[in-house]
Design a protein around this motif. Structure first.
Motif, PDB file in Angstrom:
ATOM      1  N   ILE A 207       0.906   4.222  -2.993  1.00  0.00           N
ATOM      2  CA  ILE A 207       0.748   5.668  -2.795  1.00  0.00           C
ATOM      3  C   ILE A 207       1.861   6.415  -3.505  1.00  0.00           C
ATOM      4  O   ILE A 207       1.646   7.401  -4.204  1.00  0.00           O
ATOM      5  CB  ILE A 207       0.704   5.993  -1.290  1.00  0.00           C
TER       6      ILE A 207
ATOM      7  N   LEU B 171       0.621  17.971  -0.169  1.00  0.00           N
ATOM      8  CA  LEU B 171       1.030  16.629   0.223  1.00  0.00           C
ATOM      9  C   LEU B 171       1.948  16.668   1.448  1.00  0.00           C
ATOM     10  O   LEU B 171       1.814  15.850   2.368  1.00  0.00           O
ATOM     11  CB  LEU B 171       1.734  15.952  -0.959  1.00  0.00           C
TER      12      LEU B 171
ATOM     13  N   ILE C 289       1.280   6.303  -7.293  1.00  0.00           N
ATOM     14  CA  ILE C 289       0.188   7.197  -7.709  1.00  0.00           C
ATOM     15  C   ILE C 289       0.701   8.634  -7.755  1.00  0.00           C
ATOM     16  O   ILE C 289       0.448   9.384  -8.700  1.00  0.00           O
ATOM     17  CB  ILE C 289      -1.015   7.076  -6.743  1.00  0.00           C
ATOM     18  N   TYR C 290       1.484   8.997  -6.725  1.00  0.00           N
ATOM     19  CA  TYR C 290       2.043  10.355  -6.693  1.00  0.00           C
ATOM     20  C   TYR C 290       2.931  10.613  -7.917  1.00  0.00           C
ATOM     21  O   TYR C 290       2.799  11.637  -8.584  1.00  0.00           O
ATOM     22  CB  TYR C 290       2.827  10.566  -5.396  1.00  0.00           C
TER      23      TYR C 290
ATOM     24  N   PHE D  24       0.897  11.269 -10.948  1.00  0.00           N
ATOM     25  CA  PHE D  24       0.260  12.584 -11.011  1.00  0.00           C
ATOM     26  C   PHE D  24       1.248  13.686 -11.375  1.00  0.00           C
ATOM     27  O   PHE D  24       0.934  14.546 -12.193  1.00  0.00           O
ATOM     28  CB  PHE D  24      -0.463  12.901  -9.696  1.00  0.00           C
TER      29      PHE D  24
ATOM     30  N   ILE E  52       0.827  -1.202   0.000  1.00  0.00           N
ATOM     31  CA  ILE E  52       0.000   0.000   0.000  1.00  0.00           C
ATOM     32  C   ILE E  52       0.869   1.263   0.000  1.00  0.00           C
ATOM     33  O   ILE E  52       0.554   2.262  -0.633  1.00  0.00           O
ATOM     34  CB  ILE E  52      -0.983  -0.025   1.187  1.00  0.00           C
TER      35      ILE E  52
ATOM     36  N   LEU F  34       2.311   7.545   2.893  1.00  0.00           N
ATOM     37  CA  LEU F  34       1.959   8.951   2.679  1.00  0.00           C
ATOM     38  C   LEU F  34       3.067   9.862   3.216  1.00  0.00           C
ATOM     39  O   LEU F  34       3.467  10.828   2.571  1.00  0.00           O
ATOM     40  CB  LEU F  34       0.626   9.263   3.369  1.00  0.00           C
TER      41      LEU F  34
END
Lengths: 70, 571
Positions: free
Chosen positions: B14, B190, B17-18, B21, B10, B350
């Motif tokens: 994250i 973020l 995904i960052y 983007f 997980i 995160l």
């Protein structure tokens, strides 16, 4: 210029929020895992806050897009 | 040392995904890059709230986050001086008094302003030293991040260095300054959302601010200070020996609050470039003020973890201990150690992604500033003049690749010769320290001349070098710490005190020399040419018909009041 930055920001944090919230719910009973975070389900809480932030950004981006079309 | 973190799928998702983007934003902007202005100046079309957040995000690089948390652990709440007196007055000054000249003069960069106001040699000196400095700054932060990843996650040093540099390279290559600025806004949010849970949970653990005060009172007394030395920022500044920072209030107010802070925030193209990309004069002036609002609350994100880390370390029952390196705590490990201590998998991803984001926002700032200075102030001015704009757009894009490549090279230099990097940083400190004197005289005294400015800068740098060569912090052994002229005529209680005073001497020397030489040399630029560049020859900015909260002066008052309240709260 070009793009409305609120849209990608909103989208990314909505995804992060969903991922963390769901992960937090699934692991809610895992006491061992949350011992380090003082027995607080920090994934769930962070997920919810992130989700709200992402949602707000998306809301403003979409509202601006709608206004431009008018 | 075994890895501190155990990352799960997980956490990696994250991170991925960052990455998707930031690259996606660059890709989406690619088709808008039609001229060198689009690529290097973001077409001067960005709204104020975006440039404002980018303004502070680019300053919130990995070195800043790691370094300020380290200072929080080392010096306590006094670190907040870097965010209040050491930033806010300068940001207000930039917005109200200096931005009209930067934005209004149509200069495309800070060095170009120097060329318009003074002459070619002053611009050349500033452009070349700035270009080299930004490359090394991004090299050093790249090195620091890759080291952390290697130690904490067991990632291969070369792999994390190349990957992080490559991502920054790609999104800037595609979308130029616009892409860097847009991504800085995303990275800013973020960083906040990634570190906020850490601060909240750590504060709960330590018993809130009161609990932290109690724990740190013990640390203070053990280190030979009064009990509030780590939790009160001004009260122990009468004497440099009564606070952990080793400075007195004069050094803080003059060295940090005046010379260093104004020199950084008002003349460093890295941050000024964000404001210059704004869509109007009013937006450009509001940029530093909008940035100042979150800036004042960043200490709670970065300094508090440091303070809590040292409190936990002193409490043996906590099981938390900062690693020791060379006889003292390895303060640079505060942020990663705290993340690993409190965060389970999930939010850990995160937090680490937030650390990556801070690295990227800092590096992107360096790369875009380097691009503009190299393309306009060096290439277009000295190497190849008078080509088509298409040519310069191409050069700017290629400069991105070239700049990132030499930053990677600089990162490896940093890895091999730590002392060379310390030495270089010192030289840059000497070059930067006097700069604000040149700008303030240039903007507010029309008699200041090019010869005066250039030789004033040189004498300021020389004064800094001589002061540094004749003084040393207590207990220093290596030459880069000072005293390399053979005799030490003054010993400072800390390195920070020495730095603050070096800056004060450099500024004073540059100021005096510029004034004297300007009076002695002929004024070469007639008043007409200086219109829009000097205060007395420029019409005042009118802010009629604008709602009050969009007026720079009103915002400046609000920012000032909040800064004063925060200073008193942590007095």
């Amino acid at each position: 210029m070009g793009i409305d930055i609120r849209f990608p920001i909103g989208l990314m944090f909505t995804i992060f929020g969903l991922v963390l919230t769901i992960f937090g719910l699934v692991t809610n009973s895992n006491a061992e895992m949350y011992k380090r975070s003082l027995e607080i389900n920090i994934n769930l809480w962070t997920g919810l806050v992130t989700l709200i932030f992402g949602g707000l950004m998306l809301f403003f981006a979409l509202r601006a897009r709608k206004n431009r079309k008018k | 040392m075994e890895n501190v973190f155990d990352l799960g799928w997980i956490d990696y998702s994250i991170m991925l995904i960052y990455f998707a983007f930031v690259l996606g934003i660059g890709w989406a902007l690619k088709r808008f890059m039609k001229s060198s202005t689009d690529f290097l100046e973001a077409g001067r079309s960005i709204p104020a709230w975006i440039t404002g957040l980018a303004f502070i995000a680019t300053n919130l690089g990995a070195l800043e986050v790691i370094g300020m948390a380290a200072s929080g652990a080392k010096y306590g709440i006094a670190t907040i001086h870097f965010y209040l007196i050491g930033a806010i007055p300068a940001m207000i000054f930039l917005a109200i008094f200096m931005m009209p000249f930067y934005y209004g003069s149509k200069a495309r960069s800070v060095p170009e302003y120097l060329k318009l106001r003074f002459d070619e040699k002053t611009r050349g000196f500033n452009a070349v030293s700035f270009a080299i400095m930004t490359i090394f700054a991004s090299g050093i932060s790249m090195y620091a991040l890759a080291m952390l990843m290697e130690i904490m996650l067991g990632w291969n040093f070369h792999f994390s260095l190349i990957i992080s540099a490559l991502i920054v390279l790609i999104y800037i290559y595609m979308g130029g300054l616009t892409s860097a600025i847009y991504n800085e806004v995303l990275q800013f949010f973020l960083i906040v959302l990634g570190f906020l849970p850490l601060v909240i949970i750590a504060l709960i653990d330590i018993g809130g601010w009161e609990g932290l005060k109690t724990s740190l009172a013990e640390v203070s007394v053990n280190n030979g200070f009064e009990s509030g030395a780590y939790t009160q920022s001004w009260r122990h500044m009468n004497n440099p020996n009564s606070n952990p920072m080793g400075v007195d209030w004069i050094a803080v107010a003059m060295g940090l609050g005046f010379v260093l802070s104004f020199g950084y925030w008002c003349t460093n193209f890295l941050v000024v470039q964000r404001a210059m990309a704004a869509d109007s004069m009013s937006s450009a002036r509001r940029t530093p003020l909008i940035g100042a609002l979150p800036k004042m609350f960043i200490p709670f994100l970065v300094i508090l973890p440091g303070m809590i880390a040292i409190a936990l370390t002193s409490n043996l029952e906590s099981g938390f201990e900062l690693p020791v390196k060379g006889g003292s705590y390895d303060y640079d490990k505060v942020i990663p150690m705290m993340l690993g201590y409190y965060f389970p998998t999930g939010v850990l991803g995160l937090g680490l992604t937030a650390l990556m984001a801070s690295f990227m926002s800092g590096m992107a700032g360096n790369v875009t500033a380097f691009n503009t200075v190299w393309t306009y102030d060096i290439y277009q001015s000295y190497i190849s003049k008078g080509k088509s704009d298409k040519h310069y757009l191409r050069v700017a894009q290629l400069t991105t690749i070239f700049g990132v490549l030499i930053s990677i090279f600089a990162a490896y230099v940093a890895r091999m010769f730590n002392n060379i990097m310390d030495f270089l940083q010192l030289v840059f400190a000497f070059i930067n320290a006097p700069l604000f004197a040149t700008f303030v005289l240039g903007m507010f005294w029309k008699r200041a001349t090019g010869h005066g400015a250039f030789f004033g800068l040189l004498s300021g740098t020389t004064a800094a070098a001589i002061h540094h060569g004749l003084t040393a912090p207590v207990g220093a052994t290596v030459l880069v710490k000072g005293g390399w002229l053979g005799t030490i005529i003054h010993e400072y209680p800390s390195e920070m005190a020495q730095n603050f005073w070096t800056a004060i001497y450099a500024f004073t020397a540059c100021f005096l020399m510029t004034v004297i030489l300007s009076i002695l040399t002929k004024k070469l630029k007639p008043d007409g040419e200086l219109k829009g560049l000097v205060y007395s020859l420029t019409p005042r900015q009118k802010e009629e018909g604008v709602v009050w909260y969009e007026r720079p002066a009103a915002l400046a008052v609000i920012v000032g009041i909040i800064a004063i309240i925060l200073s008193i709260l942590f007095w």
